[in-house]
Design an enzyme around this catalytic site. Structure first.
Site, PDB file in Angstrom:
ATOM      1  N   GLY A  39      73.027  67.780  48.788  1.00  0.00           N
ATOM      2  CA  GLY A  39      72.143  66.910  48.751  1.00  0.00           C
ATOM      3  C   GLY A  39      72.105  66.614  50.212  1.00  0.00           C
ATOM      4  O   GLY A  39      70.934  65.505  49.866  1.00  0.00           O
ATOM      5  N   GLY A  40      71.907  66.744  51.239  1.00  0.00           N
ATOM      6  CA  GLY A  40      72.356  66.834  52.425  1.00  0.00           C
ATOM      7  C   GLY A  40      72.955  66.055  53.031  1.00  0.00           C
ATOM      8  O   GLY A  40      73.843  66.268  53.726  1.00  0.00           O
ATOM      9  N   MET A  69      71.795  72.489  44.888  1.00  0.00           N
ATOM     10  CA  MET A  69      71.291  71.905  43.796  1.00  0.00           C
ATOM     11  C   MET A  69      69.516  73.860  43.651  1.00  0.00           C
ATOM     12  O   MET A  69      70.386  74.086  42.631  1.00  0.00           O
ATOM     13  CB  MET A  69      70.091  70.940  43.326  1.00  0.00           C
ATOM     14  N   ASN A  75      60.907  78.736  57.001  1.00  0.00           N
ATOM     15  CA  ASN A  75      60.009  77.169  56.625  1.00  0.00           C
ATOM     16  C   ASN A  75      59.824  77.650  55.409  1.00  0.00           C
ATOM     17  O   ASN A  75      58.954  78.284  55.133  1.00  0.00           O
ATOM     18  CB  ASN A  75      59.184  76.906  56.963  1.00  0.00           C
ATOM     19  N   ALA A  76      60.175  76.909  54.265  1.00  0.00           N
ATOM     20  CA  ALA A  76      59.273  76.782  52.983  1.00  0.00           C
ATOM     21  C   ALA A  76      58.082  76.533  52.910  1.00  0.00           C
ATOM     22  O   ALA A  76      57.346  77.420  52.439  1.00  0.00           O
ATOM     23  CB  ALA A  76      60.478  75.987  52.389  1.00  0.00           C
ATOM     24  N   ALA A 135      63.763  67.534  50.544  1.00  0.00           N
ATOM     25  CA  ALA A 135      62.654  66.840  51.318  1.00  0.00           C
ATOM     26  C   ALA A 135      62.505  65.237  51.220  1.00  0.00           C
ATOM     27  O   ALA A 135      61.452  64.479  52.167  1.00  0.00           O
ATOM     28  CB  ALA A 135      60.917  66.756  50.483  1.00  0.00           C
ATOM     29  N   CYS A 179      76.641  72.310  29.106  1.00  0.00           N
ATOM     30  CA  CYS A 179      75.762  72.739  27.961  1.00  0.00           C
ATOM     31  C   CYS A 179      74.826  71.594  27.264  1.00  0.00           C
ATOM     32  O   CYS A 179      75.495  70.425  27.276  1.00  0.00           O
ATOM     33  CB  CYS A 179      76.645  73.562  26.697  1.00  0.00           C
TER      34      CYS A 179
HETATM   35  P1  NAD Z   1      70.664  70.154  50.023  1.00  0.00           P
HETATM   36  O1  NAD Z   1      70.697  70.079  50.912  1.00  0.00           O
HETATM   37  O2  NAD Z   1      72.258  71.203  49.277  1.00  0.00           O
HETATM   38  O3  NAD Z   1      69.567  72.256  50.281  1.00  0.00           O
HETATM   39  C1  NAD Z   1      68.393  71.500  50.678  1.00  0.00           C
HETATM   40  C2  NAD Z   1      68.288  73.021  51.576  1.00  0.00           C
HETATM   41  O4  NAD Z   1      67.111  72.792  51.783  1.00  0.00           O
HETATM   42  C3  NAD Z   1      69.067  73.114  52.679  1.00  0.00           C
HETATM   43  O5  NAD Z   1      69.761  74.680  52.295  1.00  0.00           O
HETATM   44  C4  NAD Z   1      68.302  73.313  53.796  1.00  0.00           C
HETATM   45  O6  NAD Z   1      68.945  73.966  54.936  1.00  0.00           O
HETATM   46  C5  NAD Z   1      66.696  73.728  53.024  1.00  0.00           C
HETATM   47  N1  NAD Z   1      65.885  73.026  53.900  1.00  0.00           N
HETATM   48  C6  NAD Z   1      65.356  71.841  53.868  1.00  0.00           C
HETATM   49  N2  NAD Z   1      64.241  71.878  54.633  1.00  0.00           N
HETATM   50  C7  NAD Z   1      63.101  73.663  54.806  1.00  0.00           C
HETATM   51  C8  NAD Z   1      62.115  73.621  54.886  1.00  0.00           C
HETATM   52  N3  NAD Z   1      61.402  72.622  55.319  1.00  0.00           N
HETATM   53  N4  NAD Z   1      62.666  75.197  54.477  1.00  0.00           N
HETATM   54  C9  NAD Z   1      63.301  75.847  54.452  1.00  0.00           C
HETATM   55  N5  NAD Z   1      64.704  75.202  53.958  1.00  0.00           N
HETATM   56  C10 NAD Z   1      64.918  73.842  53.931  1.00  0.00           C
HETATM   57  O7  NAD Z   1      69.928  69.593  48.500  1.00  0.00           O
HETATM   58  P2  NAD Z   1      70.625  70.320  46.984  1.00  0.00           P
HETATM   59  O8  NAD Z   1      71.397  69.793  46.735  1.00  0.00           O
HETATM   60  O9  NAD Z   1      70.120  71.330  46.954  1.00  0.00           O
HETATM   61  O10 NAD Z   1      68.709  69.873  46.645  1.00  0.00           O
HETATM   62  C11 NAD Z   1      67.478  69.721  47.173  1.00  0.00           C
HETATM   63  C12 NAD Z   1      66.678  68.894  47.084  1.00  0.00           C
HETATM   64  O11 NAD Z   1      66.403  69.027  44.999  1.00  0.00           O
HETATM   65  C13 NAD Z   1      67.131  67.552  47.006  1.00  0.00           C
HETATM   66  O12 NAD Z   1      65.805  66.646  46.842  1.00  0.00           O
HETATM   67  C14 NAD Z   1      67.199  67.261  45.256  1.00  0.00           C
HETATM   68  O13 NAD Z   1      66.946  65.305  45.060  1.00  0.00           O
HETATM   69  C15 NAD Z   1      66.488  67.813  44.270  1.00  0.00           C
HETATM   70  N6  NAD Z   1      66.931  68.064  43.173  1.00  0.00           N
HETATM   71  C16 NAD Z   1      66.732  66.844  42.258  1.00  0.00           C
HETATM   72  C17 NAD Z   1      67.697  67.281  41.233  1.00  0.00           C
HETATM   73  C18 NAD Z   1      66.745  66.535  40.125  1.00  0.00           C
HETATM   74  O14 NAD Z   1      66.400  65.753  39.405  1.00  0.00           O
HETATM   75  N7  NAD Z   1      68.581  66.383  38.947  1.00  0.00           N
HETATM   76  C19 NAD Z   1      67.669  68.610  40.713  1.00  0.00           C
HETATM   77  C20 NAD Z   1      67.805  69.646  41.582  1.00  0.00           C
HETATM   78  C21 NAD Z   1      67.693  68.785  43.361  1.00  0.00           C
END
Ligand code: NAD
Length: 531
Positions: free
Chosen positions: A21-22, A146, A211-212, A235, A380
């Site tokens: 999560g960053g 995630m 970039n996404a 984000a 599970c």
């Molecule tokens: P992370 O920081 O481990 O991974 C984020 C990834 O996005 C990184 O690999 C980064 O290089 C990439 N990235 C960032 N900006 C980018 C862009 N503009 N274009 C392309 N790639 C980009 O985070 P994570 O653990 O994978 O979680 C991701 C997000 O999803 C978080 O905001 C998290 O809170 C959210 N999330 C929430 C839930 C939930 O509510 N349970 C579940 C899953 C993920």
């Protein structure tokens, strides 16, 4: 579990103590880590260690029935709850962001989120398609801790996943661990291969380093409408989580250090373009949903675009019916480190719940396709539903405790969950978005959940605040160690009744029929029912 969080196979960036999560950390500093381990090594069974934002701060004589570790992370009063205050504290070593399972020591790598992502997509496929994603294109971003689960969750649902990730190392990691199949040289190749797989109705996943926001924008400009669009870039954190367009990872890091204000502004600009492209494609027929990264909230708040909320959050759209029944991401890890222990427990799950076809399918697929990371573990989704006396979760926990007692598994098993469970989280942009009674932001519930877990005998209980509003949530977690003893069984029975039960109560009180039904059929006492 703390060491497992910090296992290089599990954590995203061990050196900087970042779990996922960053910036989500399990402990505040390496000194704090050493101190916690030293305390844990000689902690008596009737003592409790206090951990405040990832640092051990006290140890008291309590009781063998109560938690041995109590953790509270990133909680401040509302008048101080700003990103600036939080970052200042973090820089001065006074606080850390525990995200959800990082600071509660319950993270088990991408294997932890894979089932939730699979379930969300399965529910989406039920609602919008014919029960699976065959021949459907899912476009998304982010292959972090995630987000890395997305490609595999899509292919497990038989679909095609096209994912943008800026960081090359993250792409390689997901390919090495079997979460993503291929990496494209560029966007043209990525689109071509993804479309070929859609035409052939083959499950397939491909990552492209970009970039996404640019990927989704390009799809719109080329008039390619994916069947499903979501995003899991970080984000929620405009400075350390999300990359603005026009930069490589290295260039973005330099900009972050040299001119953080400019970084943040450009980050928000890119997010706005990102959300715009999602909204345009939604209008052209794509099923769009927010996967909990607050892209919509950021764009609404910082660019005044309330229309960002025109696509729904995943919890409202696909999880709430389950949460109403106390169902959620129950998980366990084999402390022996032996994979055979997890397979033995898999058999027990199938045996205990012979009627749950989808659960059986999930276990079969997980055995084939999900690689263990760190301690072997399994997730599970189980809920409150009772067999007359014991809930699903309690039944399984007691069976696992018996397996430990009879040496059928080699060492104690630790049971925990994600914080995004039925009764343990308030998060108005995720789990509690658009609650029926308008209680989206009421955080009494996760506090009650943490207290109830403590009162019921969990071995670790944690509570997380909002980390300068970056999480916009409050949440609680628990761990119970099943060591085969009678005491563990008694604790497990209480914790795995009251914990999912608090989720049924939370949703019943909000007026959800599913929750009221569950309370009725499982005999949960609701003092407000007659109202
Ligand atoms: P992370 O920081 O481990 O991974 C984020 C990834 O996005 C990184 O690999 C980064 O290089 C990439 N990235 C960032 N900006 C980018 C862009 N503009 N274009 C392309 N790639 C980009 O985070 P994570 O653990 O994978 O979680 C991701 C997000 O999803 C978080 O905001 C998290 O809170 C959210 N999330 C929430 C839930 C939930 O509510 N349970 C579940 C899953 C993920």
């Amino acid at each position: 579990m703390l060491n497992n969080n910090l296992d290089p196979e599990v954590a995203e960036d061990v050196e900087n103590l970042v779990i996922y999560g960053g910036t989500g950390r399990a402990v505040r500093s390496w000194d704090a880590y050493e101190n916690i381990l030293a305390e844990l090594r000689d902690l008596e069974v009737d003592e409790t260690l206090l951990v405040q934002s990832g640092k051990p701060v006290g140890r008291f004589r309590t009781h063998e029935w109560v938690p041995q570790v109590l953790i509270v992370n990133c909680t401040v009063t509302s008048d101080y709850d700003t990103m600036e205050y939080y970052r200042d504290l973090e820089q001065h070593g006074k606080m850390m962001n525990g995200m959800y399972t990082a600071g509660s020591w319950a993270y088990i790598g991408t294997q932890g989120i894979i089932q939730g992502t699979y379930e969300v997509l399965a529910e989406l496929a039920d609602q919008h398609f014919d029960g699976d994603l065959e021949g459907k294109l899912v476009a998304t971003g982010g292959l972090g801790g995630m987000g890395g689960a997305q490609p595999l969750a899509v292919t497990m649902n038989r679909g095609v996943c096209l994912v943008a990730e800026l960081d090359e190392d993250r792409i390689e990691r997901r390919i090495e661990t079997g979460y993503c199949q291929e990496r494209a040289a560029d966007i043209d190749e990525a689109i071509e291969r993804a479309q070929a797989a859609v035409d052939a109705k083959e499950p397939y996943s491909i990552a492209v380093q970009m970039n996404a926001a640019d990927l989704i924008g390009e799809l719109r400009d080329r008039d390619i409408v994916p069947d499903v669009i979501t995003d899991q870039t970080s984000a929620h954190d405009e400075l350390e989580g999300y990359y603005p367009s026009g930069y490589t990872v290295k260039e973005a890091q330099e900009l972050r250090e040299e001119d953080s204000e400019r970084y943040v502004e450009q980050s928000f600009d890119t997010m706005e373009r990102h959300a715009d492209a999602i909204l345009d494609l939604q209008e052209r027929g794509a099923v769009a949903f927010d996967y909990g990264n607050d892209l919509r909230g950021q764009v609404a708040k910082h660019r005044g675009r309330e229309d960002a909320f025109d696509y729904p959050g995943f919890a409202v759209a696909y999880m709430r019916p389950k949460l109403c029944r106390g169902e959620g991401p129950f998980r366990w890890a084999a402390l022996s480190g032996n994979e055979a222990d997890i397979y033995r427990i898999d058999e027990a799950v199938k045996d205990l719940f012979p009627e749950k076809d989808q659960l059986h399918r999930w276990i079969d697929m997980a055995q084939e396709q999900v690689e263990f990371q760190g301690l072997p573990a399994r997730v599970c989704w189980l809920g409150y539903e009772t067999d007359g006396s014991l809930t699903e979760r309690a039944r399984l926990a007691l069976r696992m405790n018996d397996l430990v007692r009879s040496d059928e598994v080699d060492a104690p098993v630790v049971v925990t969950r994600d914080q995004l469970d039925a009764g343990s989280v308030t998060s108005a942009t995720r789990a509690t978005e658009n609650m029926k009674d308008g209680t989206d932001g009421v955080a009494d519930w996760p506090v009650l959940n943490a207290l109830l877990n403590t009162a019921s005998g969990a071995d670790i209980v944690s509570f997380h605040g909002s980390a300068g509003k970056s999480l916009k949530s409050m949440s609680a977690n628990n761990h119970v160690v099943l060591d085969g003893t009678d005491l563990a069984a008694e604790k497990a029975e209480r914790v795995f009744t009251s914990d999912p039960g608090s989720g049924v109560v939370r949703h019943a009180e909000a007026g959800y029929e599913d929750a009221l039904d569950e309370a009725e059929s499982s005999d949960i006492h609701l003092p407000f029912r007659d109202e």
